[in-house]
Design a protein around this motif. Structure first.
Motif, mmCIF file in Angstrom:
data_model
loop_
_atom_site.group_PDB
_atom_site.id
_atom_site.type_symbol
_atom_site.label_atom_id
_atom_site.label_comp_id
_atom_site.label_asym_id
_atom_site.label_seq_id
_atom_site.Cartn_x
_atom_site.Cartn_y
_atom_site.Cartn_z
ATOM 1 N N CYS A 67 16.407 -80.124 9.724
ATOM 2 C CA CYS A 67 15.165 -79.682 10.373
ATOM 3 C C CYS A 67 14.703 -80.620 11.476
ATOM 4 O O CYS A 67 13.576 -80.498 11.968
ATOM 5 N N GLY A 68 15.538 -81.561 11.861
ATOM 6 C CA GLY A 68 15.195 -82.436 12.970
ATOM 7 C C GLY A 68 14.029 -83.351 12.703
ATOM 8 O O GLY A 68 13.258 -83.673 13.610
ATOM 9 N N CYS A 71 10.182 -82.111 7.997
ATOM 10 C CA CYS A 71 10.334 -81.569 6.636
ATOM 11 C C CYS A 71 9.370 -82.293 5.703
ATOM 12 O O CYS A 71 9.735 -83.242 5.011
ATOM 13 N N LEU A 110 22.150 -73.640 13.751
ATOM 14 C CA LEU A 110 21.064 -74.492 14.239
ATOM 15 C C LEU A 110 21.578 -75.756 14.921
ATOM 16 O O LEU A 110 20.838 -76.403 15.672
ATOM 17 N N ASN A 115 14.926 -78.010 17.625
ATOM 18 C CA ASN A 115 14.202 -77.115 16.714
ATOM 19 C C ASN A 115 13.035 -76.395 17.394
ATOM 20 O O ASN A 115 12.579 -75.371 16.899
ATOM 21 N N ARG A 116 12.589 -76.883 18.507
ATOM 22 C CA ARG A 116 11.524 -76.174 19.228
ATOM 23 C C ARG A 116 12.022 -74.838 19.765
ATOM 24 O O ARG A 116 11.207 -73.959 20.103
ATOM 25 N N TRP A 118 14.093 -72.843 17.990
ATOM 26 C CA TRP A 118 14.458 -71.953 16.889
ATOM 27 C C TRP A 118 13.430 -70.829 16.762
ATOM 28 O O TRP A 118 12.210 -71.062 16.843
ATOM 29 N N GLU A 122 14.759 -68.207 11.977
ATOM 30 C CA GLU A 122 15.895 -69.117 11.851
ATOM 31 C C GLU A 122 15.562 -70.369 11.041
ATOM 32 O O GLU A 122 16.473 -71.040 10.550
ATOM 33 N N TRP A 123 14.284 -70.690 10.918
ATOM 34 C CA TRP A 123 13.914 -71.895 10.181
ATOM 35 C C TRP A 123 14.399 -71.813 8.734
ATOM 36 O O TRP A 123 14.242 -70.770 8.091
ATOM 37 N N ARG A 203 6.467 -77.774 10.705
ATOM 38 C CA ARG A 203 6.708 -77.047 11.951
ATOM 39 C C ARG A 203 6.362 -77.962 13.128
ATOM 40 O O ARG A 203 5.453 -78.768 13.045
#
Length: 204
Positions: A67-68, A71, A110, A115-116, A118, A122-123, A203
């Motif tokens: 998740c970069g 999390c 992914l 992640n910005r 996604w 897709e998360w 997020r």
């Protein structure tokens, strides 16, 4: 009664019916609402039992990298439900070896993307799975808090946030991560300078 095999059959049937998380929620809610209330309680307990198997520091570290760095405790709780939603075979592979996440197509898609960028679907989280049993129980009985009382009557409750019981490790330690998860480390390399914290929001 919903035993473990029945639980997984429902999860996988929902995936066969639709790949949209919200539509899966509706599908599962409909199926459960057709059953006795005891079955709905069973479903909530089977989900909690499955979630407990992936409530580990090891998998939290893996989720953090995928998740970069985004999390949090909520994010990891929803990540656990997402793992359940992948189906029993994939779930069991990840339980046995968290580095097997590197083989999951939804994870591989992914890799290499910020992640910005996604899309929401897709998360790797599925928060709504937590609401299936509650909504089905309310639909059957009209009682908004009925599931909670039914669980209490059985002397049970369900987890609301992560509480890993395995040995904690420094999730931000790059060398330790690469040792534990060589395939994920290759799939999701870190830039030279990257802040990490499990307490970030789930997020961006």
């Amino acid at each position: 009664m919903i035993a473990t095999d029945d639980f997984w059959a429902l999860i996988e049937a929902s995936a066969a019916a639709t790949d949209d998380p919200d539509a899966r929620l509706a599908w599962l809610t409909e199926r459960l609402a057709e059953r006795p209330t005891d079955d709905v309680v069973d479903f909530a307990l089977r989900l909690d039992e499955a979630r407990a198997r992936v409530d580990t520091w090891s998998l939290w570290g893996a989720a953090l990298r995928v998740c970069g760095g985004l999390c949090s405790d909520d994010g990891f709780h929803y990540f656990q439900a997402w793992l359940v939603g992948l189906g029993r075979e994939t779930f069991e592979r990840v339980v046995a070896d968290p580095d097997a996440l590197a083989d999951v197509p939804q994870v591989r898609r992914l890799a290499g993307r910020p992640n910005r960028d996604w899309a929401d679907h897709e998360w790797p989280d599925w928060e709504s799975l937590d609401y299936v049993a509650e909504r089905a129980y309310e639909r059957i009985t009209g009682d908004e808090d009925g599931l909670e009382r039914a669980l209490a009557a059985r002397g049970r409750d369900v987890s609301m946030s992560p509480d890993p019981q395995d040995e904690e490790w420094a999730l931000e330690d790059r060398a330790e991560f690469a040792r534990r998860f060589p395939r994920l480390a290759e799939l999701f390399p870190l830039p030279d300078r990257q802040p990490w914290s499990v307490w970030e929001t789930a997020r961006p």
